[in-house]
Design an enzyme around this catalytic site. Sequence first.
Site, PDB file in Angstrom:
ATOM      1  N   HIS A   1       0.808  -1.227   0.000  1.00 55.17           N
ATOM      2  CA  HIS A   1       0.000   0.000   0.000  1.00 55.17           C
ATOM      3  C   HIS A   1       0.840   1.276   0.000  1.00 55.17           C
ATOM      4  O   HIS A   1       0.315   2.349   0.300  1.00 55.17           O
ATOM      5  CB  HIS A   1      -0.917   0.023   1.226  1.00 55.17           C
TER       6      HIS A   1
ATOM      7  N   HIS B   1      -7.968  -3.825  -0.573  1.00 56.80           N
ATOM      8  CA  HIS B   1      -7.538  -5.201  -0.801  1.00 56.80           C
ATOM      9  C   HIS B   1      -8.404  -5.883  -1.858  1.00 56.80           C
ATOM     10  O   HIS B   1      -8.295  -7.088  -2.064  1.00 56.80           O
ATOM     11  CB  HIS B   1      -7.611  -6.012   0.493  1.00 56.80           C
TER      12      HIS B   1
END
Length: 333
Positions: free
Chosen positions: A58, A220
Amino acid sequence: MKKIINKPEDFVDEMIEGILLAHPDQVKTPGDDLRILVRADAPVAGKVGIVTGGGSGHLPLFKGYVGKGLASGVAIGNVFSSPSSQQCFEATKAVDGGRGVLYLYGNYGGDVFNFDLAADLAELEDIETRTVLGRDDVASQPKERKHDRRGVAGIFFAYKAAGAAAERGDSLDEVAAVAEDVVEHTATMGIGLSPTILPTTGEPSFEVPEGEMEVGIGIHGEPGVHRGPLETADEITERLVTALVEDLELSTGDRVAVLVNGMGATPLEELYVMYRHVHTMLADRGVTIARRYVGEYATSMEMAGASISLLKLDDARLALLDAPAASPFFQEV
């Protein structure tokens, strides 16, 4: 999907090694575990520490926001996986300057479980902790269940504000209150166009059919609230901003900070096309954009897509946003 990697199982550690080698003046690892990074000057005596953490994949979230005026340390998991409770605890010890440690991370089950265990371990070492969860994803739960929402890109605002409060010498309870206040006034919504390919499997994390989009997707690949034909940039922006304005109950005279965030594979040009319409929409509603951030702040590997975050501002929140901060991935002086 082609990737620039060596062995998939070495991907996270080699990425962290690269960060340490590239930015030795800003971050360090306090021991032998590469999955723990702290500020180069940690621990800072007499100041509250801030520990964040979560899965890799991320950047710049989470590890990219370790620095002055931001987080003090981070515990790093595998791609889309939580760090261990021991790693969270070791990060806690490494940043404790004697005034306690705030845990500030996204609202995901594995992270909550392991940070809660770390808090128990910290208590045995007489380190006082508090926890504030980022929970800004309006698509993940309705407003009446906002405390159960996922944490996504809007946690950047909480890092910035809590980090500034810690830097000026606030107490642990005061730093936690600042973080909670910002979380309560932040809302985010995103859109996904193509999936992430996981390094360990080479498989996509989700599927979006050709020519379609998923509105409200998680970082996700969690399902969103709408899937349908790909719309224009203005139509997408209209969907996202309308939901955020309603959630924050914005009205004429309000001020906001805007974050237009790329998910990893979206050109910066497209983000500015979106920002253009964000500006128009808010101006039409009499809402002033006091601060603006456009770029990659919380990604999902090579996911194509974007998110928009709004923070409703008052004078106190704006002053915290404007405080100096510096990390390998963010600088504002």
